[in-house]
Structures are given as C-alpha cells and as structure tokens.
Design a protein around this motif. Structure first.
Motif, short mmCIF file in Angstrom:
data_model
loop_
_atom_site.label_atom_id
_atom_site.label_comp_id
_atom_site.label_asym_id
_atom_site.label_seq_id
_atom_site.Cartn_x
_atom_site.Cartn_y
_atom_site.Cartn_z
N ILE A 22 0.87 -1.17 0.00
CA ILE A 22 0.00 0.00 0.00
C ILE A 22 0.91 1.22 0.00
O ILE A 22 1.93 1.24 0.68
CB ILE A 22 -0.97 -0.03 1.20
N ARG A 23 0.59 2.20 -0.83
CA ARG A 23 1.41 3.40 -0.96
C ARG A 23 0.51 4.62 -0.88
O ARG A 23 -0.70 4.52 -0.99
CB ARG A 23 2.13 3.39 -2.32
N SER A 24 1.14 5.76 -0.73
CA SER A 24 0.40 7.00 -0.68
C SER A 24 0.75 7.78 -1.95
O SER A 24 1.93 7.94 -2.26
CB SER A 24 0.85 7.76 0.57
N PRO A 45 -4.09 6.92 -0.22
CA PRO A 45 -3.50 5.58 -0.25
C PRO A 45 -4.04 4.74 -1.42
O PRO A 45 -5.20 4.86 -1.79
CB PRO A 45 -3.94 4.95 1.08
N THR A 73 8.78 4.57 -5.39
CA THR A 73 8.15 5.20 -4.23
C THR A 73 8.94 4.82 -2.98
O THR A 73 9.79 3.90 -3.03
CB THR A 73 6.70 4.71 -4.07
N THR A 74 8.66 5.50 -1.88
CA THR A 74 9.36 5.19 -0.62
C THR A 74 9.26 3.69 -0.32
O THR A 74 8.17 3.14 -0.36
CB THR A 74 8.73 5.97 0.54
N GLY A 75 10.41 3.08 -0.06
CA GLY A 75 10.40 1.68 0.32
C GLY A 75 10.38 0.72 -0.86
O GLY A 75 10.39 -0.49 -0.68
N ASP A 76 10.36 1.25 -2.07
CA ASP A 76 10.32 0.37 -3.24
C ASP A 76 11.75 0.11 -3.70
O ASP A 76 12.47 1.05 -4.04
CB ASP A 76 9.51 1.06 -4.35
N GLN A 106 5.69 4.46 7.26
CA GLN A 106 6.81 3.56 7.51
C GLN A 106 7.86 3.72 6.41
O GLN A 106 7.55 4.14 5.30
CB GLN A 106 6.33 2.10 7.51
N GLY A 107 9.06 3.34 6.76
CA GLY A 107 10.15 3.44 5.80
C GLY A 107 9.96 2.53 4.59
O GLY A 107 10.53 2.77 3.52
N ASN A 108 9.13 1.50 4.73
CA ASN A 108 8.91 0.58 3.61
C ASN A 108 7.84 1.10 2.66
O ASN A 108 7.44 0.38 1.74
CB ASN A 108 8.56 -0.82 4.12
N GLY A 109 7.36 2.32 2.89
CA GLY A 109 6.41 2.93 1.95
C GLY A 109 4.97 2.79 2.38
O GLY A 109 4.09 3.45 1.84
N PRO A 125 1.88 3.72 4.14
CA PRO A 125 1.70 5.11 4.56
C PRO A 125 1.14 5.32 5.97
O PRO A 125 0.61 6.38 6.24
CB PRO A 125 0.72 5.65 3.50
N TYR A 126 1.20 4.33 6.82
CA TYR A 126 0.74 4.53 8.20
C TYR A 126 1.63 3.76 9.15
O TYR A 126 2.40 2.90 8.73
CB TYR A 126 -0.72 4.08 8.36
#
Lengths: 504, 588
Positions: free
Chosen positions: A370-372, A378, A416-419, B369-372, B374-375
């Motif tokens: 799940i991403r924002s 989201p 994206t962050t964490g990807d 979270q750092g893994n993307g 979003p909560y």
C-alpha cells in the motif's frame, strides 16, 4: 288463629322482617350503574359488519355482491375486518363483465375488505397502503379510499369497522401484470416475457418417493412448477405488490432505436439464447427501465438513476400513456434517449486483483504493497520483484466486456518510498479476446520524483495503446514482464488499468 | 423487702463470680484463622509474605491508575457505555463523589507500606532476618511508596506526606497533623528518601532470592518495582537531567554483566528485530533480498515475536523480558481480577467503556513507515475494529470472549521503549540532542557511525565512530562489523524506538532543536506507549517544565473536539489554568 300466634312471632320481630324485606327489594331493584361504567352498549355490540351493511339501504347492491361471492359469511365471523362499502349509485355503472363473472366479482369485492380494523383517525396527510383480502394494496387516507371519497366513516361493529365510499375501487393490475398484458410496446414486452423460466420448486413439488441410492426425494413431474423471470430477479421485482416502483415501457420504435445504438457493443456469435447479440442488446436496454419508488406524473423528475447507475432521461412530452398500477406507475414512452457512454462505462482493473500467474513458485516475489500517492491518497498495487522468471504473465480475467475499441491507460509508479525498484523498467499489456491477441508492446513504467510537477505526471494515467474487442464476452488481460531474469529488469508493477471505450 | 433484694443480688453476684472466674481468659482468646499483629513478623518468610501482600494490594490500584492517566489525557476516549464518573474524568469536571478521583485507595497502600517498613526496622533491630534480606525488602517497599506518592503528586498537586504507620486512613483526615506538600516539595522528600535507601539495583530481588521465583506460570522478578527507573523518574520530574539520565542508563545496563549474550544485548536496549527476538513491527514477507518490500496484508500478528507479542507473551518468555521492566500479571485463579477486560472489550464479559481517541488513530494514520506503507502499523497492533467498533487491544489479547471468566492479562507499567524515551528526554534537556534523536529514530550505530569510513581500510576508526563521543551516562558502545564478531558493542542492535518499528525517522534538524525534539519525544509516546498509563504524566511533566499549560490543554482539546464533545472549548479554557490539572483532594 292468626299467623303470629301460630309461629309465635312477636310484633317487634315482625316489624324487623318487614324492614328487611323492604331493604332487599330496594337493593335488587337498584341497577349498579357504577359497575357498568366501562361497558360498551348499543348496536355496535350486537351487530356485525354485515348486519351494518344490511341495515343501510344505500348499500344493498354491495350487500348483494357480498352474499353472491360468499364474503357475507366471512365478514360475519369473529375475526376483525374493515369494509369499504361502495354505495348503490357508485356501483350502478360497474362493468357488467365483472358482475356476471363470479370469479371477477370475487376479486372485485375482496378489493374492498381488509383484515384488522382501520379507522380514519390518522392525520390528513398520511397515506396507508392497506393489504386487501385479494392480495392487493390499496391507498387509504383520512378522507379517501383509492380514488373514492369516504362519505360515512368509522361505523363500528362487533367485528370491525365499516366505511361507506362514494365510488368503487376497481382492481388494479400490478406493473408486471400490466406489462404482461400490454398492447403497446410489444417488442419490449415480448423480450421481457422471453426471460421467463419455469422450474420445479422442490419444496412445492409432490414427492413420490426417495431414491434408494442417493436418498434424494423423487418429485412428481409437473408439480411445484414456478415461473421466474431474470428481469424481476436481476433488475427490480415489479411483480411485488408490497413495494412501489416506476417502470418505463418503450414503444416499439423507441425500443428499436435504443437497441440500434447499443447493438454494436454486444457483437456475439453465441448460440445460447441469452447471449445472442439481439438478446444481449435488449437486456442492456431494459436493465435500466425500472426504479424503486412510485413517481406520479407530477412527481416525475427529469432523470432518475437506475439500479445499474445509469441515468434514465425522462422527457415528459414523450409519455404516450401512463397507468397507475397497484404497486406503482407504468409510463409508455415514445422515446428515451439513453447516453451510450453511461451504458458502456469505463472499465477499471485493479492491479492487486489478480486471477492467475503464468508461473508457480513465485509467491515469495509477489507483493501487494500500500502506498500514498502524490495527493496523499492511499492506493494498493501489485509488485512482482525478483521473480527470476522471464516474461512472467500476470493474468486478469475480465468478464462481460462489450465489443468496442478501448483506449488503454495504466497507472504504475516505481521508486516510491520503500520500493527497491528505483529505476524505470519495461512491462507490457496483452489482451486476449475471442482468440485474438492484442499486444500493446513494452512501455516504460514511471518513476516517482521529488519534484512535484514531475511527480504529478508520474502519477497520472499513462496512455498505452488501443485494444479492439470484436466480440462481447470475457477478455483475459495479461501484464507481462520483460524477457529477462534480471532483478530490476523483469519487475512488474501495476496500480490499475483503465479501459475507456471509444463511443462512436 | 430490702433483705430479699439483698439476697437476690448476692446470689446473682455469686453466680457471675463463679462463671467468670471459671473461664480462663474469656476476652483474650486469639482467633485461630487470623494472624495476630504480634506474630506477623517473626522471620524472613513473614517479611516475604508482607512484601507480597503489599504488592497484592497495590495491584488493586491498576484500574484507577490507568483511568486517571489515560482518560484524562488525549489518547483514550469514553464510549456511550461509560459511567458518568468516567465521563467526568474525560471532560475534567470531576465532582467530589467521583470514586476514580478518591485518593483513599492510594493511601491505604501507603499506610500499609509504612507499617511494613516500621516492622522491618524492628525485625532488623531484633536480628529476625539478615541485614541483606532486610535491606532488599525495605528498599523495595520504600520505592513502591515513592511511586505511589509521585502518582498522588501528579494527580492531586499537593498531598499529605505521611511516613508514620497509622492504623487507619481516617487518621489522615486531620489536615493540621499532616500538612499537604506541593509536587515540588514532595519530589525533594521522595528523592531524599530514595537516596537513603540501603540497597539500590534494577531488580529488587536478584535471581536466587526467595522472592524471585516462578510460580503459577509467572516469574516474580519483574513484578517488583525497578528502583533505578523510579529514581530516574523522580529526577526527571525534578529537572535534574544528568541524575535522571544516570539512573535510566543504569536500568539499560541491568543485564550488562550477563554471560548470556542474548540477555546482555537485548534486555532494555530497544533493538531491531533479529529474526529470533524483537519487539518492533514486523512483516512476514519480503526481506533484504526484496529491499524491504512488503504486502500490506503481511503485517505480523505473531503472539511470540514482534510488537504485538509484548502484550501476549507470558513473563517467562525471553522476548518479554527483553522489554518489560515492570508488569504485574493477573491470574484467573486468584484475586485481584483483571479490571481491563470490562473496560476495553466489547465482546464476552467486556462492557466497552473506553475506546481509542480519534487523535490517537489519526496519529498512527499519519506516520508513514520506511517501507512505503503510509501509516504506522503499531496502530493496527494497539487497537482493532471489532464489530464495527474501535477496541483497545493491548490489554485484552490474551482474553477469549468465549471464555469470559478467564481474564488473563497484565497491568503494564514500565518497558524499554518508555525507558528510552524518558532517557532521551533527560539527555535532550542535558544538551545531548543528537543522542536523544538517535534513541528516538534510527539507533546509536546508524546515527553516530561515520559512513565515509565504512568502505575504507581504517576499520578501527570506523568502529571508533560507533561509540558515542560522550562521557557516562551518555556513552553507548554500538560497535559492529560483520566480518569480526569480536567487535560487538552492547548497543549494536539498538534501532531507536521509531526505527525498531520501521517508522520513518524525523528530520535530523531536531538534533539541535531542544523543545522541538522534546515535543516529538512526547508525540512518540502516543504512538508507542498509547493506553499503557503513561500519557497524563508525560503531558503534565513537559507542560509544567515549560510552564506552558497549552502544551497539555491543546492536546486534550483536540481529543474532545475530534470526538465531537461539546465541552471541548470549556475544557481547554479550564486546563489553561495549572490548578485545574489536579483532581480535588477529597476523602470519601
């Protein structure tokens, strides 16, 4: 010898006996009105509803019908009834075919009798729909019953209430009964009737025995038959008396015109009756022709929303006829110009709703993160990373896709962050319908950016190409990775695919 | 006539004399099923019984403690099922008859402590137990009393400070004999008390003591208060930051000399999840090969490993012992009964009186979270939606609504994450902003290691950069290189409170922003320690230190506002006056 001497009764005793006798006579003569203060008296206690009707000379015709149909006995029983009795003058013009046909007369009379008691004590603006003995619901207000006025209300009897009305309440057809017997809009009617299916209801059929092997009941053929109709079950059950609906019946020319607009989107060579082009097209016209709620001509808005979320455009000048049914309104329309774009909507395929993978044993590489997005909303995606499989297919089974040309867009954002997939890579979409494959070719996936403008572009829908679906039916969409086993090259990433039909 | 009366009287007196004289000590027979006070303290076993008795009584305060510290603060909200007194706590409109605001239960335990302490002194003088046994038991009960007084000070502002052994709480009603001390003066008294303690260490009773045993499935060691932590708390409240840091650091070093390296490395160090041990949020998919990519649905709900397991494991499990400093388990077989099931659960025996506040839920939702993802997934592991209602889960993970009478669970008091946050608060105030930032965010090694030396041949210099460049109590050795296991500092696994659960670190600019970082430390308390009974104290301490009532008032206001409580503005105005933070001190 006088009595007192014989029984040796003294004067004093004699006097006391006399006084006691007087008191006794006075007491028995007294009626205890206090004890009777709660009792109801008068003819309401002694007369039944039927007696009340008979007592009123102005109701003699109706009384005769009650006797003829046998309802006279019923409303003389100890259950409670409410009878709305039309006066003689109201019944003098009643169709002779009803009067002479006992079956029809029975239904007509039952349309004026309800179980339980209903008085006109409700506020003036309240309309009750009362269940009559014939299964129909008739509207009842403080002053009216159906379209008749109540001339004498609330005549209490020992087993119910009698209202005298100045007009008869003819038995109305339900919407479905009306459509079944319609003489206009025949094409639509014929199609709707073709959706009837007769089946045996095991709970209603006669059981002749039990299969010794399976233990299942053996049903007597021809018993427990029930008719169902796909329109009633899938769109709106307009045969239901309990609720109210509004139904549109298209005149033949209009029905034909609407079908003509849609027919190319339902191109089919199927031999199954439900799946022929003409039946599919017809279905997609009729599926938006009924709504919940009774809209009288005055209440009818310019458009209504169908159960399939399609706007129903209503041009009041195109109403040829209208019928107030027992459970709503039917309008016969000379035209009804539906928007094709609403009938054939955009199809969105979510990346995370996968049907199958072309390779087993890759479950450890399949992620649904799940991403924002760039607006902070989201979203869920599919990401296949480090699968080690060249040209991996992720399949999506799309059902009941209209035949059309589709503009295909996707949204897929790497980095994206964490990807771990921080650089762009190629993937492609392949569509398979009716054994025709449409390969839209490898396209690079967008990469998220720290620059707001670039990021907004990365997150926008990306046009991939056109896909032509020649025949209505199921389509398999495959997301295919690069022909490589290398990490960061054969990745797959998908938020969603949009298929936007080209409406011509 | 007179003669007859005289004879009658004489006979009566004679009978009485005979019957009474014949009885042996009619009024002095000792009850057979109760222990007389003269026989209560004979040997060390009696002393142990007294200690256990005090803690048993103390455990009855669990409900009141959690309610006062959470419902009055900004993370826990009342439901429509809550009784009017709970709603009063929520809106800071407590009336004199509110049972949750009654100080009496606290004083009953305090007076018991006083009595036990007096008797321990007598036993010591009479040599009824060894000096060592005396010192440990005396110090333990004294520390517990300090904890109770600090709580009273936080909740009531000024309270009578009593160290005499009174037989009844009612004696305290005479305010002229027991004048009230304000919080500041009370802190001085308590610090002085603890400094005179004959024995101080993390564990009240080391392994091998008759009070450190495993019984009925639970180990007793962490049921007793941690003295260093308590002294750290007092010093932090008082504003003696270096002293506070020293004491908190001592707690972190509890297992420093343990030859079991798992205990040594992990106990109270707030480490990353290493696959075997860990109390941070974890995911069951992905891994280093996949760059930490995780499906949302792969969040670990394990009851033996990871964040949720802290509230599921029994206190004999290693992972539990790596985190919990002080917690008291409930056993369905004995009193007292776990009060939290009724308060929080909405199934079975639950009455669902409390729910997570929207402010708490929003805070988790807005911490990526750092893994993307979003909560902050700690939210999902702290509360969950049951039958459409948000339910606080931390206290009721071990509760099965189908077995409503088996109310397992614990009263959770202090744990490693709270220790690190409080230590960081002290260090930050003492000018060690970078160290505080490290403990909050990414851990010692990540923050202090000089990345430019990582690939050089100068291993020694690289390793040296992994030790914080400060004197004790700010010196942490986080040395680690993969190639040589000889270089493993005790804190090499430290991941920071946020880092342990994979939450994105806050900006490094906070390392030099003392008040900014302090606020972030308090914010972190809402994410990590929500509903565990720390919140009101945290808010009061910082607001009091800054002399800024809005720090507290604004947060409570936001909770009530988001809950749609019509009194939100009134409550904010009220809390802007420090006097209104405190409950009315009324005996019931």
């Amino acid at each position: 010898m006088i009595l007192s001497e014989k029984y040796m009764i003294g004067n004093t005793t004699r006097f006391l006996m006399f006084v006691m006798l007087c008191v006794l006579s006075v007491m028995t003569a007294c009626k205890d009105t206090w004890k009777e203060r709660g009792m109801v008296s008068g003819e309401a206690m002694t007369l039944s509803v039927m007696d009340k009707i008979n007592a009123n000379a102005n109701l003699s015709t109706f009384s005769g019908y009650l006797i003829k149909t046998g309802y006279a006995e019923i409303i003389n029983t100890s259950k409670n009834y409410t009878v709305w009795a039309p006066t003689n003058s109201a019944l003098q013009n009643l169709d002779a075919s009803i009067v002479t046909d006992t079956a029809k007369l029975k239904v007509f009379v039952a349309n004026h009798i309800a179980n339980l008691t209903y008085a006109t004590t409700v506020p003036a603006d309240t309309t009750q729909r009362i269940l009559m003995l014939n299964g129909k619901y008739v509207p009842f207000t403080k002053n009216t019953f159906d379209e008749a006025n109540i001339s004498l209300a609330n005549q209490y009897a020992k087993n119910g209430i009698l209202h005298v009305i100045d007009g008869a309440a003819p038995v109305k057809q339900s919407i479905w009964e009306y459509v079944s017997s319609a003489t206009i809009g025949l094409d639509q009617k014929t199609y709707l009737m073709s959706l009837n299916k007769t089946a045996q209801d095991t709970s209603l059929a006669t059981i002749t025995g039990y299969d010794p092997v399976t233990g299942k009941p053996i049903l007597k053929p021809g018993t427990g038959l029930v008719t169902t109709n796909r329109f009633l079950s899938a769109v709106k059950n307009v045969s239901n008396e309990q609720n109210q609906y509004t139904f549109f019946l298209l005149a033949d020319a209009s029905f034909g015109a609407e079908k003509a607009k849609l027919t190319k989107y339902y191109n089919s060579t199927s031999i199954f009756p439900d799946s022929t082009t003409t039946n599919l097209t017809s279905w997609n016209v009729v599926k938006d022709l009924a709504v919940s709620g009774s809209y009288s001509p005055n209440q009818l808005p310019a458009q209504l929303l169908s159960v399939n979320n399609v706007n129903i455009p209503i041009n009041k000048s195109a109403i040829i006829a209208s019928y107030k049914a027992s459970n709503g309104w039917v309008y016969v329309m000379s035209s009804m110009n539906f928007s094709v774009a609403e009938k054939i909507p955009t199809i969105t395929v979510e990346g995370e709703v996968v049907s199958s993978f072309s390779s087993s044993g890759i479950s450890g590489s399949v992620f649904y993160p799940i991403r924002s997005d760039n607006k902070g909303i989201p979203y869920k995606t599919l990401e296949v990373y480090r699968s080690g499989v060249s040209a991996l297919n992720v399949n999506y089974r799309l059902r009941n896709i209209p035949s059309a040309t589709y503009k295909v867009y996707w949204r897929a954002i790497a980095g994206t962050t964490g990807d771990p997939q921080t650089v762009t890579f190629n993937q492609k979409l392949v569509f398979n319908s009716s054994n025709i494959a449409t390969d839209l070719g490898y396209k690079p996936v967008s990469v998220a950016s720290t620059d707001a403008t670039a990021n907004a572009i990365a997150y926008s829908d990306l046009y991939i190409g056109d896909c032509i679906v020649t025949k209505y039916g199921n389509v398999t969409m495959s997301l295919v990775s690069a022909a490589s086993t290398a990490v960061n090259v054969n990745t797959l990433l998908l938020d969603y695919v949009k298929l936007v039909p080209v409406i011509q | 006539m007179k003669k007859i009366l005289f004879i009658k009287m004489s006979v009566l007196i004679a009978i009485m004399a005979i019957t009474l004289g014949g009885c042996k000590k009619v009024f002095e027979v000792l009850p057979e099923d109760k222990l007389d006070i003269n026989n209560a303290y004979k040997n060390v076993a009696d002393a142990d019984a007294a200690v256990i008795g005090i803690y048993g009584k103390f455990q009855n305060l669990a409900k009141q403690y959690v309610l006062l510290n959470e419902v009055r603060a900004d993370l826990l909200d009342v439901t429509n099922n809550a009784d009017p007194y709970l709603k009063q706590l929520n809106t800071h409109s407590v009336t004199g008859d509110n049972p949750y605001a009654d100080p009496r239960p606290f004083y009953e335990v305090i007076l018991n402590c006083n009595d036990v302490l007096k008797n321990f002194n007598i036993m010591n003088e009479k040599h009824l137990m060894s000096v060592d046994d005396y010192q440990k038991r005396y110090s333990d009960i004294l520390t517990l009393r300090c904890f109770l007084y600090l709580q009273l000070g936080i909740q009531y502002g000024s309270v009578p400070y009593v160290t005499d052994a009174l037989s009844s709480v009612d004696d305290l009603k005479n305010e002229s004999l027991f004048p009230k001390l304000n919080l500041d003066a009370l802190l001085d008294k308590l610090i002085a008390d603890m400094k005179q303690m004959p024995y101080i260490s993390s564990y009240s009773y080391p392994t091998g003591s008759s009070l450190s045993i495993t019984t009925d499935g639970s180990n007793t060691q962490r049921m007793f208060i941690n003295k260093y932590y308590m002294l750290g708390e007092l010093q932090l409240w008082k504003g003696n930051y270096l002293e506070a840091a020293k004491n908190y650091k001592n707690v972190m070093e509890t297992e420093a000399t343990n030859t079991n390296t798992n205990s040594m490395f992990n106990t109270f160090h707030v480490n990353y999840n290493d696959g075997t041990y860990g109390n941070g949020v974890s995911y069951t998919d992905g891994g280093t090969n996949y760059g930490g990519l995780h499906s949302e649905s792969a969040l670990s709900y394990s009851i033996t490993y990871g964040f949720k397991s802290m509230f599921c494991l029994s206190n004999t499990a290693a992972n539990w012992n790596h985190e919990w400093i002080w917690a008291m388990p409930y056993n369905p077989g004995f009193n007292p009964t776990n009060p939290f099931i009724e308060l929080f659960a909405n199934t079975g025996a639950g009455k669902y009186m409390l729910k997570p506040a929207q402010t708490a839920i929003d805070a988790w939702a807005s911490n990526p979270q750092g893994n993307g993802i979003p909560y902050d997934a700690r939210g999902k592991l702290s509360y969950t939606t049951v039958n459409g209602q948000p339910v606080v889960m931390k206290y009721i993970y071990n509760y099965d609504p189908l077995v409503p009478l088996t109310r397992n669970g614990m009263w959770y008091l202090w744990r490693g994450a709270g220790l690190h946050l409080h230590y960081a608060e002290a260090a930050n105030r003492d000018g060690k902003g970078k160290l505080a930032w490290a403990l909050l965010n990414t851990g010692i090694a990540n923050t202090f290691a000089d990345a430019t030396l990582a690939s050089s041949t100068n291993t020694a210099a690289y390793l040296a950069s992994m030790i914080t460049p400060y004197e004790e109590p700010y010196r942490f050795n986080a040395q680690y290189i993969a190639s040589n296991t000889a270089y493993r500092g005790p804190y090499h696994k430290n991941a920071g409170v946020r880092g342990r659960s994979g939450v994105v670190a806050i900006n490094t600019s906070y390392q030099t922003d003392m008040t900014g970082l302090e606020s972030k430390l308090i914010d972190e308390g809402s994410l990590e320690l929500a509903f565990e009974g720390n919140r009101w104290a945290d808010l009061v301490r910082v607001a009091r230190r800054r002399n800024d009532p809005s720090f507290l008032a604004e947060r409570v206001y936001q909770k009530l506002l988001k809950d749609g409580n019509s009194e939100a503005s009134t409550v904010r105005a009220k809390l802007m006056n420090i006097e209104n933070w405190y409950l009315p001190f009324k005996w019931k």
